[in-house]
Design a protein around this motif. Structure first.
Motif, PDB file in Angstrom:
ATOM      1  N   ALA A 716       0.250  33.288 -10.833  1.00 43.43           N
ATOM      2  CA  ALA A 716       1.679  33.573 -10.707  1.00 43.43           C
ATOM      3  C   ALA A 716       1.949  34.453  -9.496  1.00 43.43           C
ATOM      4  O   ALA A 716       2.929  34.255  -8.764  1.00 43.43           O
ATOM      5  N   GLU A 717       1.070  35.424  -9.288  1.00 38.77           N
ATOM      6  CA  GLU A 717       1.251  36.319  -8.146  1.00 38.77           C
ATOM      7  C   GLU A 717       1.123  35.580  -6.826  1.00 38.77           C
ATOM      8  O   GLU A 717       1.780  35.920  -5.840  1.00 38.77           O
ATOM      9  N   ARG A 718       0.265  34.585  -6.818  1.00 39.58           N
ATOM     10  CA  ARG A 718       0.027  33.856  -5.571  1.00 39.58           C
ATOM     11  C   ARG A 718       0.913  32.615  -5.489  1.00 39.58           C
ATOM     12  O   ARG A 718       0.639  31.720  -4.710  1.00 39.58           O
ATOM     13  N   CYS A 719       1.969  32.566  -6.290  1.00 39.47           N
ATOM     14  CA  CYS A 719       2.788  31.365  -6.323  1.00 39.47           C
ATOM     15  C   CYS A 719       4.154  31.647  -5.705  1.00 39.47           C
ATOM     16  O   CYS A 719       4.741  32.709  -5.909  1.00 39.47           O
TER      17      CYS A 719
ATOM     18  N   GLN B  15       0.227  44.484  -3.544  1.00 38.24           N
ATOM     19  CA  GLN B  15      -1.204  44.234  -3.508  1.00 38.24           C
ATOM     20  C   GLN B  15      -1.704  44.218  -2.066  1.00 38.24           C
ATOM     21  O   GLN B  15      -0.929  43.964  -1.148  1.00 38.24           O
ATOM     22  N   LEU B  38       3.381  37.772  -1.291  1.00 40.92           N
ATOM     23  CA  LEU B  38       3.868  36.461  -0.886  1.00 40.92           C
ATOM     24  C   LEU B  38       5.373  36.471  -0.704  1.00 40.92           C
ATOM     25  O   LEU B  38       5.911  35.823   0.190  1.00 40.92           O
ATOM     26  N   LYS B  39       6.043  37.252  -1.562  1.00 44.10           N
ATOM     27  CA  LYS B  39       7.495  37.127  -1.591  1.00 44.10           C
ATOM     28  C   LYS B  39       8.240  38.347  -1.090  1.00 44.10           C
ATOM     29  O   LYS B  39       9.402  38.260  -0.741  1.00 44.10           O
ATOM     30  N   GLU B  67       2.440  38.184   4.883  1.00 40.98           N
ATOM     31  CA  GLU B  67       1.370  38.828   4.128  1.00 40.98           C
ATOM     32  C   GLU B  67       0.100  38.877   4.975  1.00 40.98           C
ATOM     33  O   GLU B  67      -0.233  37.927   5.680  1.00 40.98           O
ATOM     34  N   TYR B 334      -7.271  45.763  -5.131  1.00 37.67           N
ATOM     35  CA  TYR B 334      -6.249  44.724  -4.997  1.00 37.67           C
ATOM     36  C   TYR B 334      -4.881  45.205  -5.475  1.00 37.67           C
ATOM     37  O   TYR B 334      -3.855  44.727  -5.025  1.00 37.67           O
TER      38      TYR B 334
END
Lengths: 749, 350
Positions: A716-719, B15, B38-39, B67, B334
């Protein structure tokens, strides 16, 4: 000072700092931390040496209102008061000390005054004592001289008397055949005859020489008469030698005899070592069909050899004892001791190397057979073979040694200590060598399989992993069973020796035994753990290669919608199943913590499901922004799950560890990718499907759940768009998959 | 300082995977790190250890457009660093300069000196030559190794030479500090050594699953690798068949390995089992007289593991020694927590 000992509140601390800054010229000594509260920030200067009251006043008036000023005034007044009292206290204390110091000094002074007179008196008295003692010495000197002279004369007279009596005494000795005494007397008087024989003691000397001639004649007769015992003859020879009789001719005769005996001895020793070497031959060319027969024969032979060795040693020792009596200079016992030492040592080492080769034979044979047939039971065969070899072999060895030690032959009694040492050393070396050998077995194949192609390598890896597991179990077996048994046996031996050995040696043994136990047991404990870890490492490596291929080959960012559970899950489960069957053959079943029996566990597992659903649905609505924070918070409140716990020697523990490691790897692989929504959903589906079978396989449900969740969270974190699948769809896909597997192999549930 | 939690912590917002020692900063012990989100809007943090060594101070906070997967500080200019970043679908790399007036912490923009494009595959890492001023850079992507020549005055970087390694899935590498023409590159099934003058492979260690590689900064030919399953291995490049020494590594994957810049017997490794291990090994220095080694002890053979720092919550991907104070290292887990620790207490014990 007492101030240091009392725990301080803030104010007192500040006070002390002020005082210390007062006492020490360096302003930096006062600790800055106490004044750090913002209230005093502008007013710090009050504690420094460069304090300017006017400026301070100005600043204060400038900065604060009336109320503040008043408050400050009150505070400061209180502070000043406190400081004053503290100062007073300090001054008072110091004054007190000063007074007591003065008192002490005064006392010291008064004490010293009378001292000098006393000392002088003492000196005087000592002088007078010395002069008196001198007087006594001189008055007694003459008498002492006289007494000494008388004593010397008396001694001389006694000697004279002895020499005049010598001929008569020798005659008496000859009559009673006490030649040893006669020789002793004569040799004692010899120096005097040499010095004065030509003058004053002429008669005496002649008479004694005649007597001695008679003695020599008698002794010679004794020496050459065969009817006399060897001991008597040896005595005669010794006496003759003492009388300076030319014994060369006698020696030649005697030595001839001795040479013959020594040759006998060597022959025997060689025979023994040959025999013990022979005993190792059968093991080298044994074929599996007749292995049992051969082992029986070997055992019989070994026992025969021990008794043979004993017999030979006994004969030799008897001879050696006789020889020693005859000719002590030859130091024969030493030589023979050395020879026997060498023989016994050779025997001990042979025994151990034989044992080792037997064990490794059992293992490799099984290994080869396993390669040929791929039979499932071969692992067990290897295990049993190895176990039997280790235990029986070492027991046999100990039995032999016991036989060797129980014998109370003089030679062996002397060697007993060294034999104990050798046996201990031998066992240590033996286990050490076994360690090395096992490592070699696993290591060599490891590198060999790496050389081969990957497709073939996996198959070979499987066989090899099995072997490693067998080794691990055997090491454990050695640790748990055979070493205690062996040490038990040897401790029995040692107890036996205790009866014989004296106290000193007893202590030595006492210290030696624990050391020995510790060494051998410690070694094996490490070894079996090493092998177990190697096994786990090899199996997880196999799976993680699978996972890696899957993850690097898929384009997760452009993943299509999930239609079914991915094939790799099947591979994964298949691999785990293979490991389970392997582990099942070798390792014992652990005490499975039953779900019903464990009350806390059951509540946790029943609750975990709704919790998880809740979390997923929440992340559905709230989306990513708070998600990270949320998972962090969840982690904080969740009990930290110990993922990497110690591995036990049970099927479940090993399997659980493998599953855990694989799931952790899965999480790491997921973290390296970026997913689109469908990619994430695929992972979600796969993980959901894995949940049930994995929990069946592994014992630590909480940890498995945690790790599976972690994988989903990582995805989910990498999505880019982590919208999970709707539960009904998820359910349907899983049911479809289950139906499909049921179709493929209807037997398994 | 005693026990496990002696470190000084610093939290990043998101992270993160990478941290680098700012080697060119000779006045302070500083590290630079970047987030991996990512976001959200990613950040680069410049962190400095306060002079009394009790606090980590944020010296600069800059926003970074994507990122960050890899980050390394320029060894001769403290204001320059490189990043490898991902937009989710594609990868890129750039050289950045920290603006001069960054005293006010209102998120100033980083100056982008240049981007390093012309990559075919996924770029994995950017390497500076570790031992001094050198106007070349190496970039490693999945398939190609490229040598860039850098011109700061023109703010440009040009590919000087580029060579394909074949389909071996390169994942990273290290530049030999003793020889500016030699580079070690980690691939899926081996470590390959390149000569940058000819752009040819010179040597290789056939060994699978290497995650990370580091040269011994004091001795030539010595190299250490971190692997998924087998822990840490130390190699002598003159004998590439078998390692000189093997260390147990971690319970799960060993992710990174770093040799101390001053005392090359000290090796640090971090792993996905949320621990950082400090090792002492004499194997890498056995071709020199023992008297030179930092720690003299008769029990040196016993256990190479000096200490295991386990006060972490997540896998640790970032690890860096400080080159200014070589007894200090920074680790990055992480979950975005930077922890700076000193190894001194564990040295004095031996």
């Amino acid at each position: 000072m007492e101030v240091d000992d009392v725990p301080l509140d803030d104010k007192a601390k500040r006070m002390r700092d002020l005082l210390s800054s007062f006492y020490s010229p360096d302003p930096s000594m006062s600790s800055p931390s106490t004044n750090s509260s913002s209230k005093y920030a502008t007013l710090d200067a009050i504690n420094t040496t460069s304090f300017d009251p006017d400026q301070y006043m100005n600043l204060l008036v400038h900065k604060s209102n009336l109320e503040g000023l008043l408050q400050r005034h009150v505070e400061m007044a209180a502070e000043i008061k406190n400081l004053d009292t503290d100062l007073q206290m300090l001054v008072y204390e110091n004054y007190n000390k000063f007074i007591s110091a003065t008192d002490t000094i005064k006392q010291m002074k008064s004490n010293i005054v009378g001292m000098e007179a006393n000392m002088e008196q003492l000196l005087e008295k000592i002088m007078s004592v010395q002069s008196r003692s001198d007087g006594v010495n001189t008055s007694l000197f003459e008498k002492r001289e006289h007494i000494e002279k008388l004593h010397r004369t008396r001694n001389l007279l006694r000697k004279l008397q002895f020499i005049y009596d010598l001929p008569a005494r020798l005659g008496k000795c000859i009559k009673s055949e006490a030649y040893a005494d006669a020789v002793k007397f004569y040799t004692g008087a010899m120096p005097i005859f040499k010095a004065y024989g030509d003058s004053s003691f002429q008669d005496c000397k002649r008479a004694s020489e005649e007597a001695v001639a008679v003695i020599i004649k008698n002794l010679q007769g004794k020496l050459f008469s065969d009817s006399e015992s060897i001991q008597a003859r040896a005595e005669a020879a010794v006496l003759l030698k003492q009388l300076d009789f030319p014994v060369d001719s006698l020696k030649v005769k005697l030595l001839e005899k001795l040479e013959q005996s020594v040759a006998d001895l060597q022959l025997n020793v060689e025979e023994v070592s040959n025999a013990s070497v022979d005993s190792n031959h059968p093991s080298t060319d044994s074929s599996p069909a007749t292995a049992h027969e051969i082992s029986v024969r070997e055992f019989a032979e070994a026992i025969r050899i021990v008794s043979h060795l004993l017999g030979v040693l006994r004969i030799i020792w008897k001879d050696v004892l006789l020889l020693e009596d005859v000719l002590p200079e030859a130091a024969l016992p030493d030589y023979s001791l050395e020879a026997a030492q060498a023989a016994v040592k050779l025997y001990v080492t042979n025994k151990f190397s034989h044992l080792q080769s037997k064990i490794s034979d059992a293992l490799t044979k099984a290994h080869i057979r396993q390669k040929d047939s791929g039979d499932d039971y071969s692992l067990q065969v290897a295990l049993e073979g190895g176990k039997k070899a280790v235990l029986q072999g070492s027991m046999n060895v100990l039995l032999d040694f016991r036989q060797l030690l129980d014998d109370d032959l003089g030679l062996l009694v002397k060697l007993r200590d060294s034999i104990i040492d050798w046996v201990q050393e031998g066992f240590q070396e033996f286990f050490g060598a076994l360690d090395g050998h096992f490592l070699l077995l696993s290591g060599r194949h490891n590198s060999a399989s790496q050389d081969q192609g990957l497709t073939k390598g996996i198959l070979d890896d499987k066989v090899l992993a099995g072997l490693v597991l067998v080794l691990a179990q055997i090491s454990l077996f050695i640790e748990q069973n055979s070493i205690p048994r062996i040490t038990e046996a040897s401790s029995q031996l040692i107890q036996l020796w205790f009866l014989i050995l004296n106290k000193y040696q007893y202590y030595v043994m006492n210290m030696g035994l624990p050391l020995f136990l510790e060494k051998s047991v410690g070694f094996s404990g490490q070894l079996c753990e090493k092998f177990l870890h190697l096994y786990i490492k090899m199996t997880t490596q196999r799976i993680s290669i699978l996972q890696k291929r899957k993850f690097t080959a898929t384009n997760w960012v452009k993943h299509k919608e999930p239609r079914e559970v991915n094939m790799f899950v099947d591979f994964f489960l298949h691999e785990l199943e293979a490991i389970r069957s392997e582990v099942k053959q070798i390792l014992p079943e652990g005490l499975r913590r039953h779900r019903r029996a464990d009350s806390t566990g059951s509540t946790a597992s029943s609750r975990s499901n709704p919790l998880r659903e809740e979390k997923l649905s929440r992340s559905n609505t709230q989306r990513a922004r708070s998600q990270l924070l949320e998972t962090h918070l969840a982690k904080l409140f969740k009990q930290k799950v110990e993922i990497f716990t110690k591995v036990d020697f049970t099927q479940e523990s090993v399997l659980t560890t493998v599953v855990k490691l694989c799931l952790k790897s899965l999480q790491e692989f997921v973290r390296l990718q970026t997913f689109n929504r469908s990619g994430f959903q695929q992972i979600q589906l796969d993980i959901q499907f894995l949940r049930t079978p994995l929990k069946e396989l592994a014992e630590d449900e909480a940890a498995i759940d945690f790790l599976l969740d972690e994988v989903v969270v990582a995805a989910a974190e990498r999505c880019l768009d982590p919208t999970p699948l709707e539960p009904p769809i998820l359910d349907r896909l899983i049911q479809a998959k289950l139906a499909k597997t049921r179709e493929q192999n209807p037997i398994s549930p | 300082m005693q026990g496990g939690s002696s470190g000084i912590g610093y939290g990043l917002k998101y992270q993160a995977r990478c941290i680098s020692d700012v080697k060119a900063d000779t006045d302070h012990t500083s590290f630079i790190t970047g987030t991996l989100s990512l976001k959200e809007e990613n950040e680069v943090h410049l962190i400095r250890l306060s002079s009394d060594g009790t606090e980590l101070v944020c010296e600069g906070l800059f926003s970074h457009p994507n990122e960050i997967w890899d980050l390394s500080s320029c060894p001769f200019d403290q204001r320059i660093f490189s990043t490898v970043y991902s937009t989710g679908e594609s990868y890129g790399a750039a050289i950045w300069q920290i603006p001069e007036l960054y005293g006010e912490l209102n998120s100033p923009q980083l100056e982008k000196i240049t981007t390093l494009d012309s990559h075919v595959g996924k770029i994995k890492s950017i390497i500076w030559w570790p031992s001094g001023r050198h106007d070349k850079l190496i970039s490693i992507d999945e398939q190609y190794i490229s040598l860039w020549s850098l011109d700061f005055s023109k703010k440009a970087a040009q590919v000087q030479s580029q060579e394909s390694a074949g389909l071996v899935a390169q994942s990273g590498g290290a530049w030999d500090p003793h020889d500016m023409n030699a580079v070690a590159v980690t691939c899926e099934s081996s470590i390959q050594f390149w000569d940058l003058r000819t752009m040819k492979k010179t040597n290789s260690i056939e060994h699978a699953h290497v995650r990370n590689v580091d040269y011994n900064p004091k001795k030539t030919h010595i190299l250490m690798t971190a692997e998924d399953e087998s822990g840490i291995r130390i190699w002598d490049l003159r004998k590439p068949k078998v390692p000189i020494q093997e260390l147990a590594g971690h319970t799960h994957w060993t992710w990174a390995v770093r040799c101390n810049p001053e005392y090359d017997e000290l090796i640090l490794s971090s792993g996905t089992d949320s621990t950082v291990n400090l090792w002492f090994t004499s194997a890498s220095s056995n071709n020199e007289s023992m008297s030179e080694s930092l720690v003299e002890s008769p029990t040196r053979r016993s256990d190479p593991l000096l200490h295991s720092y386990s006060d972490y919550e997540d896998s640790i991907y970032g690890l860096a020694w400080s080159s200014r104070e070589p007894w200090i290292f920074a680790s990055l887990s992480y979950d975005g927590r930077v922890v700076v620790e000193s190894v001194k207490p564990f040295l004095s014990r031996k």
